[in-house]
Design a protein around this motif. Sequence first.
Motif, PDB file in Angstrom:
ATOM      1  N   ASP A 466       0.853  -1.192   0.000  1.00  0.00           N
ATOM      2  CA  ASP A 466       0.000   0.000   0.000  1.00  0.00           C
ATOM      3  C   ASP A 466       0.897   1.254   0.000  1.00  0.00           C
ATOM      4  O   ASP A 466       1.674   1.459   0.945  1.00  0.00           O
ATOM      5  CB  ASP A 466      -0.872  -0.060   1.261  1.00  0.00           C
ATOM      6  CG  ASP A 466      -1.706   1.190   1.439  1.00  0.00           C
ATOM      7  OD1 ASP A 466      -1.444   2.184   0.722  1.00  0.00           O
ATOM      8  OD2 ASP A 466      -2.602   1.187   2.299  1.00  0.00           O
ATOM      9  N   PRO A 467       0.820   2.111  -1.038  1.00  0.00           N
ATOM     10  CA  PRO A 467       1.740   3.251  -1.127  1.00  0.00           C
ATOM     11  C   PRO A 467       1.644   4.193   0.066  1.00  0.00           C
ATOM     12  O   PRO A 467       2.653   4.741   0.515  1.00  0.00           O
ATOM     13  CB  PRO A 467       1.320   3.977  -2.406  1.00  0.00           C
ATOM     14  CG  PRO A 467       0.276   3.169  -3.056  1.00  0.00           C
ATOM     15  CD  PRO A 467      -0.110   2.031  -2.167  1.00  0.00           C
ATOM     16  N   GLU A 468       0.456   4.349   0.621  1.00  0.00           N
ATOM     17  CA  GLU A 468       0.354   5.286   1.757  1.00  0.00           C
ATOM     18  C   GLU A 468       1.038   4.742   2.999  1.00  0.00           C
ATOM     19  O   GLU A 468       1.714   5.462   3.721  1.00  0.00           O
ATOM     20  CB  GLU A 468      -1.115   5.591   2.048  1.00  0.00           C
ATOM     21  CG  GLU A 468      -1.592   6.670   1.095  1.00  0.00           C
ATOM     22  CD  GLU A 468      -3.050   6.993   1.254  1.00  0.00           C
ATOM     23  OE1 GLU A 468      -3.591   6.776   2.350  1.00  0.00           O
ATOM     24  OE2 GLU A 468      -3.636   7.445   0.252  1.00  0.00           O
ATOM     25  N   LYS A 469       0.835   3.448   3.218  1.00  0.00           N
ATOM     26  CA  LYS A 469       1.493   2.827   4.384  1.00  0.00           C
ATOM     27  C   LYS A 469       3.013   2.885   4.208  1.00  0.00           C
ATOM     28  O   LYS A 469       3.752   3.152   5.146  1.00  0.00           O
ATOM     29  CB  LYS A 469       1.058   1.370   4.516  1.00  0.00           C
ATOM     30  CG  LYS A 469      -0.212   1.204   5.291  1.00  0.00           C
ATOM     31  CD  LYS A 469      -0.318  -0.248   5.710  1.00  0.00           C
ATOM     32  CE  LYS A 469      -1.734  -0.551   6.144  1.00  0.00           C
ATOM     33  NZ  LYS A 469      -2.135  -1.903   5.832  1.00  0.00           N
ATOM     34  N   THR A 470       3.468   2.568   2.985  1.00  0.00           N
ATOM     35  CA  THR A 470       4.919   2.600   2.722  1.00  0.00           C
ATOM     36  C   THR A 470       5.451   3.994   2.995  1.00  0.00           C
ATOM     37  O   THR A 470       6.481   4.179   3.644  1.00  0.00           O
ATOM     38  CB  THR A 470       5.213   2.214   1.256  1.00  0.00           C
ATOM     39  OG1 THR A 470       4.656   0.947   1.004  1.00  0.00           O
ATOM     40  CG2 THR A 470       6.709   2.185   0.971  1.00  0.00           C
TER      41      THR A 470
END
Length: 502
Positions: A466-470
Amino acid sequence: MLIKHRPIQSWVVVGGGTAGWMTAALLGKVLAGTGARVTLVESPEIDTIGVGEATVPSFVDLLKVLGIPEPDFVRETKSTFKLGIKFTGWQGPEHSYWHPFGNIGARIDGQPFFHQWLKSQAYGNSSGYTRYSPSAAMARAHRFFIPDPQKPNNLTRMGYALHFDASLAARYLAGYAQQQGVKRIAGHVVDIRQGSDGRIEAVALKGGGQLQGDFFVDCSGQRALLLGDALKVGYCNWHEYLPVDAAVVVQTEKRGTLQPYTEAIAEEYGWRWRIPLRHRTGNGYVFCSDYCSGDRVAELLLNNAGGRPVGDPRRLRFVAGKREKMWHRNCVAIGLSSGFLEPLESTSIYLAMRAALNLVKLLPGRDICPHTEAEYNRLMDIEYESIRDFIVMHYCTSRRDDSPFWKSWRQRPIPPSLETKLALYKSQGRLVHNDLDLFAEDSWHAVLTGMGVFPRDYCPAVQASDPEKTRALLDRIEYSLEHSVNQLLSHEEFLRRFIAPQ
Ligand SMILES: Cc1cc2nc3c(=O)[nH]c(=O)nc-3n(C[C@H](O)[C@H](O)[C@H](O)COP(=O)(O)OP(=O)(O)OC[C@H]3O[C@@H](n4cnc5c(N)ncnc54)[C@H](O)[C@@H]3O)c2cc1C
């Protein structure tokens, strides 16, 4: 059936520079108690090269192998710590980047950090790759710390090496080697005596006398008296790939704070180094003599060194390359006698160290097995070629075109092995990695992204993250590194405590 082993009784090391004493120290340690004699002969007429003051982290490992207490070595050789190299001007005057030691980031969702970071760039993260390096964070802040492996924290995966005074280091290693039983002879070798089978039997000394041996280590520096002159092993010239062939060096008085890193500043005709030691600063301008005279380079170096010179500038010449083989018959060349790659990544002492370690790993008997010799040569070829490619990469990825030197890189060939590496990297950020490579993927990624060379795409394996979590994780890593580094001692204060007598 096991045949009776005929051990080497007498080892002769010719040359007492960093390479000679490092090799003698290791042989002395490994052969202690076996009855073998190690003798080192060094010429009172020929000085050591006197440069070679920046190292890579493996040097610290060598101290451990030898059982040398690090604080003692650091104290006696006026060392400082090195967290990596700061490159300035390699893509133009305002440009700089770091090649830090140690690891960068950590796997996210089980996938390599580099690809997670690359993907995050596509989603708006503008922090550079080395913002996630503990060593780069410490270097930027001029702070230092050696993590305790028993108490892991977010700085544990840093890496460091040493800057030292080359003459003091050779003297220190000489003292250590002699404690291990190595015998030192001051003598100038004038002739190499060979038997009918071509093996070296003895070296003849000026004024009479000779030194017999079963196995000879050529550490005679650029002269390569034994492997080159006597055994006629040729030299693979890599000038077409690495055209810099000269340097002017000067020491200056210590000034300002002690930086825990080497500086490599790109210049009109090559590049310039700055190595901070505790008592002085080492400076050098490495250049290509096709484009500029030594006089002019000396003038430029003195104008830019930024401190009062200690002594006159010295000039050195070299040819990039390596011996066609580094072990031939009963002789191994170690150090400058085996080859030279310019000092951009401070790799020569490392190569000498690897050579000495490979020699003790493949320790021969008097009946030298041709496969042992071949294996040694294979290992050293891999080391040399992979470092050559890493160094060439710094130049061939530069877009500078403000001088004939920099323009020449547009026409220059690059080694096919590097061409393959760059092509693979540019497609999806992957690297062809060999376990013997000194420079791990993090190093390649740091320099390539530092030079503004990015892959077209990231590895599909990170697609699921998930790009936001990363992104939140990356921000946390960056913030926590800055926070932890701000709690550390300055490099100078750490050094003061590190070398204080216990
Ligand atoms: C410009 C420049 C910068 C460098 N910077 C770095 C760096 O930052 N990091 C790094 O890792 N490396 C660096 N190097 C390389 C580094 O200096 C060498 O790898 C290192 O010093 C080892 O040198 P050596 O012992 O092989 O040779 P030398 O130091 O030249 O020693 C040769 C020895 O052979 C002896 N000898 C020669 N002829 C005879 C004879 N006839 N009889 C008896 N003895 C003899 C000499 O007396 C001397 O003791 C640099 C090199 C150059 C040119």
